[in-house]
Design a protein around this motif. Structure first.
Motif, PDB file in Angstrom:
ATOM      1  N   CYS A  21     -28.647  -0.809 -37.944  1.00  0.00           N
ATOM      2  CA  CYS A  21     -29.914  -0.106 -37.703  1.00  0.00           C
ATOM      3  C   CYS A  21     -29.989   1.174 -38.540  1.00  0.00           C
ATOM      4  O   CYS A  21     -29.088   2.024 -38.471  1.00  0.00           O
ATOM      5  N   TRP A  22     -31.080   1.337 -39.278  1.00  0.00           N
ATOM      6  CA  TRP A  22     -31.233   2.525 -40.119  1.00  0.00           C
ATOM      7  C   TRP A  22     -31.415   3.801 -39.287  1.00  0.00           C
ATOM      8  O   TRP A  22     -31.204   4.915 -39.774  1.00  0.00           O
ATOM      9  N   ASN A  23     -31.750   3.651 -38.011  1.00  0.00           N
ATOM     10  CA  ASN A  23     -32.037   4.793 -37.153  1.00  0.00           C
ATOM     11  C   ASN A  23     -30.808   5.274 -36.387  1.00  0.00           C
ATOM     12  O   ASN A  23     -30.913   6.092 -35.468  1.00  0.00           O
ATOM     13  N   VAL A  24     -29.643   4.809 -36.777  1.00  0.00           N
ATOM     14  CA  VAL A  24     -28.436   5.056 -35.995  1.00  0.00           C
ATOM     15  C   VAL A  24     -28.123   6.548 -35.848  1.00  0.00           C
ATOM     16  O   VAL A  24     -27.599   6.977 -34.818  1.00  0.00           O
ATOM     17  N   ASN A  25     -28.491   7.360 -36.838  1.00  0.00           N
ATOM     18  CA  ASN A  25     -28.206   8.799 -36.764  1.00  0.00           C
ATOM     19  C   ASN A  25     -29.207   9.561 -35.908  1.00  0.00           C
ATOM     20  O   ASN A  25     -28.974  10.741 -35.599  1.00  0.00           O
ATOM     21  N   PHE A  26     -30.323   8.933 -35.539  1.00  0.00           N
ATOM     22  CA  PHE A  26     -31.372   9.610 -34.785  1.00  0.00           C
ATOM     23  C   PHE A  26     -31.638   8.978 -33.425  1.00  0.00           C
ATOM     24  O   PHE A  26     -32.508   9.437 -32.689  1.00  0.00           O
ATOM     25  N   LEU A  57     -30.807   6.921 -27.430  1.00  0.00           N
ATOM     26  CA  LEU A  57     -30.636   6.029 -26.277  1.00  0.00           C
ATOM     27  C   LEU A  57     -29.250   6.194 -25.662  1.00  0.00           C
ATOM     28  O   LEU A  57     -28.233   5.886 -26.278  1.00  0.00           O
ATOM     29  N   CYS A  58     -29.225   6.698 -24.438  1.00  0.00           N
ATOM     30  CA  CYS A  58     -27.982   6.793 -23.688  1.00  0.00           C
ATOM     31  C   CYS A  58     -27.990   5.701 -22.616  1.00  0.00           C
ATOM     32  O   CYS A  58     -28.854   4.816 -22.612  1.00  0.00           O
ATOM     33  N   CYS A  59     -27.073   5.764 -21.691  1.00  0.00           N
ATOM     34  CA  CYS A  59     -26.961   4.707 -20.689  1.00  0.00           C
ATOM     35  C   CYS A  59     -28.202   4.613 -19.808  1.00  0.00           C
ATOM     36  O   CYS A  59     -28.489   3.544 -19.245  1.00  0.00           O
ATOM     37  N   VAL A  60     -28.963   5.698 -19.662  1.00  0.00           N
ATOM     38  CA  VAL A  60     -30.180   5.679 -18.843  1.00  0.00           C
ATOM     39  C   VAL A  60     -31.125   4.570 -19.296  1.00  0.00           C
ATOM     40  O   VAL A  60     -31.770   3.899 -18.481  1.00  0.00           O
ATOM     41  N   PHE A  61     -31.198   4.353 -20.605  1.00  0.00           N
ATOM     42  CA  PHE A  61     -32.142   3.389 -21.167  1.00  0.00           C
ATOM     43  C   PHE A  61     -31.630   1.951 -21.115  1.00  0.00           C
ATOM     44  O   PHE A  61     -32.310   1.035 -21.564  1.00  0.00           O
ATOM     45  N   SER A  62     -30.443   1.767 -20.569  1.00  0.00           N
ATOM     46  CA  SER A  62     -29.884   0.421 -20.435  1.00  0.00           C
ATOM     47  C   SER A  62     -29.995  -0.107 -19.009  1.00  0.00           C
ATOM     48  O   SER A  62     -29.498  -1.188 -18.707  1.00  0.00           O
ATOM     49  N   ASP A  63     -30.636   0.666 -18.156  1.00  0.00           N
ATOM     50  CA  ASP A  63     -30.741   0.284 -16.743  1.00  0.00           C
ATOM     51  C   ASP A  63     -31.796  -0.795 -16.546  1.00  0.00           C
ATOM     52  O   ASP A  63     -32.950  -0.633 -16.918  1.00  0.00           O
ATOM     53  N   ASP A  64     -31.383  -1.891 -15.972  1.00  0.00           N
ATOM     54  CA  ASP A  64     -32.309  -2.956 -15.600  1.00  0.00           C
ATOM     55  C   ASP A  64     -32.114  -3.252 -14.123  1.00  0.00           C
ATOM     56  O   ASP A  64     -31.336  -4.118 -13.736  1.00  0.00           O
ATOM     57  N   ASN A  65     -32.796  -2.440 -13.309  1.00  0.00           N
ATOM     58  CA  ASN A  65     -32.740  -2.609 -11.855  1.00  0.00           C
ATOM     59  C   ASN A  65     -31.303  -2.612 -11.329  1.00  0.00           C
ATOM     60  O   ASN A  65     -30.924  -3.427 -10.500  1.00  0.00           O
ATOM     61  N   GLY A  66     -30.512  -1.675 -11.861  1.00  0.00           N
ATOM     62  CA  GLY A  66     -29.175  -1.501 -11.321  1.00  0.00           C
ATOM     63  C   GLY A  66     -28.043  -2.082 -12.142  1.00  0.00           C
ATOM     64  O   GLY A  66     -26.879  -1.892 -11.805  1.00  0.00           O
ATOM     65  N   CYS A  89     -36.108   0.083 -28.864  1.00  0.00           N
ATOM     66  CA  CYS A  89     -35.794   0.350 -30.270  1.00  0.00           C
ATOM     67  C   CYS A  89     -37.018   0.429 -31.175  1.00  0.00           C
ATOM     68  O   CYS A  89     -37.108   1.301 -32.042  1.00  0.00           O
ATOM     69  N   LYS A  90     -37.968  -0.463 -30.991  1.00  0.00           N
ATOM     70  CA  LYS A  90     -39.131  -0.490 -31.870  1.00  0.00           C
ATOM     71  C   LYS A  90     -39.885   0.839 -31.828  1.00  0.00           C
ATOM     72  O   LYS A  90     -40.205   1.425 -32.873  1.00  0.00           O
ATOM     73  N   ASN A  91     -40.160   1.315 -30.632  1.00  0.00           N
ATOM     74  CA  ASN A  91     -40.894   2.573 -30.503  1.00  0.00           C
ATOM     75  C   ASN A  91     -40.062   3.760 -30.976  1.00  0.00           C
ATOM     76  O   ASN A  91     -40.600   4.711 -31.566  1.00  0.00           O
ATOM     77  N   ASP A 109     -41.126   6.334 -33.883  1.00  0.00           N
ATOM     78  CA  ASP A 109     -41.210   7.780 -33.649  1.00  0.00           C
ATOM     79  C   ASP A 109     -40.364   8.558 -34.657  1.00  0.00           C
ATOM     80  O   ASP A 109     -40.772   9.623 -35.138  1.00  0.00           O
ATOM     81  N   THR A 110     -39.181   8.040 -34.978  1.00  0.00           N
ATOM     82  CA  THR A 110     -38.329   8.713 -35.960  1.00  0.00           C
ATOM     83  C   THR A 110     -38.990   8.728 -37.327  1.00  0.00           C
ATOM     84  O   THR A 110     -38.996   9.755 -38.019  1.00  0.00           O
TER      85      THR A 110
END
Length: 480
Positions: free
Chosen positions: A420-425, A428-437, A448-450, A454-455
Motif C-alpha cells: 500500500c502506497w499509504n503505509v506511511n500515513f 488505522l489502529c485496532c479500533v478500526f478492526s472491530d467487527d462487533n467484538g 482503506c479506500k476513504n 483523504d491522504t
C-alpha cells in the motif's frame, strides 16, 4: 533497468502540476508532465519507455540518487515490539477510569445509547476499591513518567461525583511526591458550585461536550425524556465563568459535528457566541463504525460550505485574508494537514526487512483505560465489551502478548499493507478492526479506500499551498 521491479511510488496531480510521492524516502517531488506520463506508463504496463531524452535523464537521475526504489517490507512488525514489555512496566503515560457506564443523557450518536451494535449504557459503576487499585497499578507502571495524568470518564462521570472525590483525595494523600494532573470529559449538565469548587481546587482540566447552538445541540444531545440539554449546560457554564474565572480558562470544548445540519449556524456559534468563542474547541465527526442506522450523512449544502471555508483558510495562509474570517471548524484541518505532511520525517533509503504502517500506538503505554470491573484496555475508544481488546487487569497485570498483538494490528492485513502506497500515513489502529467484538481484517480494509482518498487530498492541498508560494521549510518536498 529492471522492468519487473516496479518503483514503489504514488502519482497524483493538482490543477496545474504533476507529482510523485516516493514511498521509500517519504518525499514528494514536483515533476514535469512528460516524466509523470512515463512513470504512469511504467506502473500500468510494467515496462519503462521514455517519451523524450529529458525524461530519461530525470528518471535515471532520480534512480541514481536512491529514488523510485522498488523496495517493500517483507513482513509487518511494529518497530517497538521488542520493548513493549519495558514500556508497560515503567512508562504508562495516562490512566483513564471508567467511573460509570450510566449517563443522564441519551445522545443519538453515542456508542452507549443504543445506536451501535457493540455498546450500551448500563448501571455498572466502579467501586472505590477498584478505582484505588487502578491508581496504584498505574503509579507502579509510570515510574519513568514525569507527571501523572489521571482522567475520569463515563458514561457521565459526575453521576458518581462522590467516587471521583474519594479517588482524587486518595491519589493526593498517597502520592504526595508526585505531580498529578486530573482531567475529565463531561456533558456539564451536573456542574454545580460544590463540584466546580472541588474541580478547581484540584487543578482539573475539563473537556465539555457541546455541539453548537441550541437548535443543533438539542437535536442529538437529549436526556431519556427527549429533552434537550443545551439550556442546562449554558446556565452552568455562565455560572462557572462568572464565579471561577481562573478555572474557566482550563475548559476546552468538544463538538461532535452532525454534517446533516447547517454549517453556517454551527460556524457562527463558535465564532460569535460570547460563552464559547474564546475557548479552544476540537471538532470531530460522528464515528460510523458499527453504527446501526446511519442518519448523519453530509448534505450537499454542508459540503459546499465546508469546502468554501477551506478555501478561505488557504487565503489566510498565503496572507490574502485576515484570520478572523477563517472558521474555527476548518482550523483543525490546518493542524492535521501540517502535522501529517510538513512534519513527516524522511525515511532512510536502507532496505529494512520489516516495518509497520503508522497509526497504532504501543497498546497500554500511551494510555490505559480501566473499565468499571478493573479490566485494562488501550484507550476509551475501543469496544470494552470485547475480550479482543482486553490487555490485562489491575490484579494480574498486563497481558503482554495481547498488547503486542494490538500494537501489531498491521499483521491482520499484512498482504495488503505491504503493497500500500499509504503505509506511511495510515492511521488505522485496532479500533478500526472491530467487527462487533472480534478483530476483523475485512472491517479494517473497508476503511482503506476513504483513507487513501483523504491522504491524497491532503497531499494535493499541501502542494497547492506550495504552488501559491506559501513559505515553509520542508526537507521532504522537492522540485525536479
Amino acid at each position: 533497468m529492471q522492468n519487473d521491479a516496479l518503483p514503489f511510488i504514488h502519482l497524483f496531480k493538482t490543477y496545474e502540476n504533476t507529482y510523485v510521492f516516493d514511498i521509500n524516502s517519504n518525499a514528494i517531488f514536483k515533476i514535469p508532465k512528460y516524466v509523470y506520463d512515463d512513470l504512469e506508463h511504467y506502473l500500468n504496463n510494467k515496462k519503462i519507455t521514455f517519451s523524450c531524452d529529458k525524461s530519461k535523464e530525470i528518471i535515471e537521475m532520480m534512480m541514481t540518487n536512491g529514488l523510485l526504489s522498488s523496495h517493500k517490507w517483507k513482513y509487518m512488525e511494529h518497530p517497538s515490539t521488542s520493548i513493549i514489555p519495558q514500556y508497560l512496566k515503567t512508562s504508562v503515560s495516562t490512566l483513564t477510569l471508567q467511573i460509570t457506564q450510566a449517563c443522564n443523557l441519551m445522545c443519538n450518536y453515542c456508542p452507549y445509547a443504543g445506536s451501535y451494535h457493540n455498546r450500551k449504557h448500563s448501571s455498572k459503576k466502579m467501586s472505590f476499591e477498584t478505582g484505588k487499585r487502578a491508581i496504584d497499578f498505574y503509579v507502579k507502571h509510570a515510574v519513568d513518567v514525569e507527571s501523572l495524568n489521571i482522567g475520569f470518564y463515563g458514561g457521565e462521570p459526575l453521576i458518581e461525583f462522590d467516587l471521583v472525590k474519594r479517588l482524587v483525595e486518595y491519589a493526593n494523600d498517597t502520592y504526595k511526591g508526585k505531580k498529578i494532573r486530573y482531567h475529565m470529559t463531561t456533558n456539564a449538565t451536573l456542574l454545580k458550585d460544590e463540584i466546580i469548587k472541588f474541580l478547581d481546587d484540584n487543578n482539573f482540566n475539563l473537556l465539555i461536550s457541546l455541539d453548537g447552538p441550541k437548535e443543533i445541540h438539542d437535536k442529538n444531545r437529549k436526556d431519556s425524556q427527549g429533552r434537550g440539554s443545551f439550556d442546562r449546560i449554558l446556565e452552568n457554564l455562565k455560572y462557572l465563568q462568572q464565579n471561577y474565572k481562573d478555572f474557566a480558562s482550563k475548559i476546552n470544548f468538544n463538538c461532535v459535528i452532525d454534517p446533516s445540519l447547517d454549517f453556517d449556524c454551527l460556524h457562527k456559534f463558535f465564532t460569535d457566541y460570547d460563552t464559547v468563542k474564546n475557548y479552544y474547541t476540537s471538532f470531530n465527526y460522528i464515528n460510523k463504525q458499527n453504527i446501526i442506522e446511519d442518519k448523519f450523512n453530509p448534505t450537499e449544502n454542508y459540503t459546499i460550505k465546508y469546502k468554501y471555508e477551506i478555501f478561505k483558510l488557504f487565503l489566510f495562509l498565503i496572507k490574502r485574508l485576515d484570520e478572523r474570517h477563517v472558521s474555527k471548524i476548518v482550523k483543525s484541518y490546518y493542524s492535521v494537514l501540517f502535522s501529517t505532511m510538513k512534519e513527516r520525517r524522511t525515511v532512510s533509503f536502507s532496505e529494512t526487512e520489516y516495518g509497520h504502517h503508522s497509526g497504532p500506538c504501543i497498546a497500554g503505554s500511551h494510555k490505559i483505560f480501566v473499565d468499571t470491573e478493573g479490566n485494562l484496555f488501550p484507550c476509551e475508544k475501543v469496544n470494552e465489551q470485547s475480550k479482543s481488546f482486553i490487555i490485562g487487569n489491575i490484579w494480574d497485570g498486563f497481558d503482554v502478548e495481547k498488547a503486542s498483538k494490538l500494537t501489531n494490528i498491521g499483521k491482520l492485513t499484512e498482504k495488503q499493507c505491504l503493497s500500500c502506497w499509504n503505509v506511511n500515513f495510515c492511521y488505522l489502529c485496532c479500533v478500526f478492526s472491530d467487527d462487533n467484538g472480534t478483530l476483523s481484517a475485512n472491517a479494517k480494509l473497508t476503511q482503506c479506500k476513504n483513507l487513501k482518498r483523504d491522504t491524497e487530498e491532503m497531499m494535493k492541498d499541501y502542494c497547492y499551498l506550495k504552488e501559491m508560494d506559501f513559505t515553509y521549510d520542508d526537507e521532504v518536498f522537492r522540485i525536479i
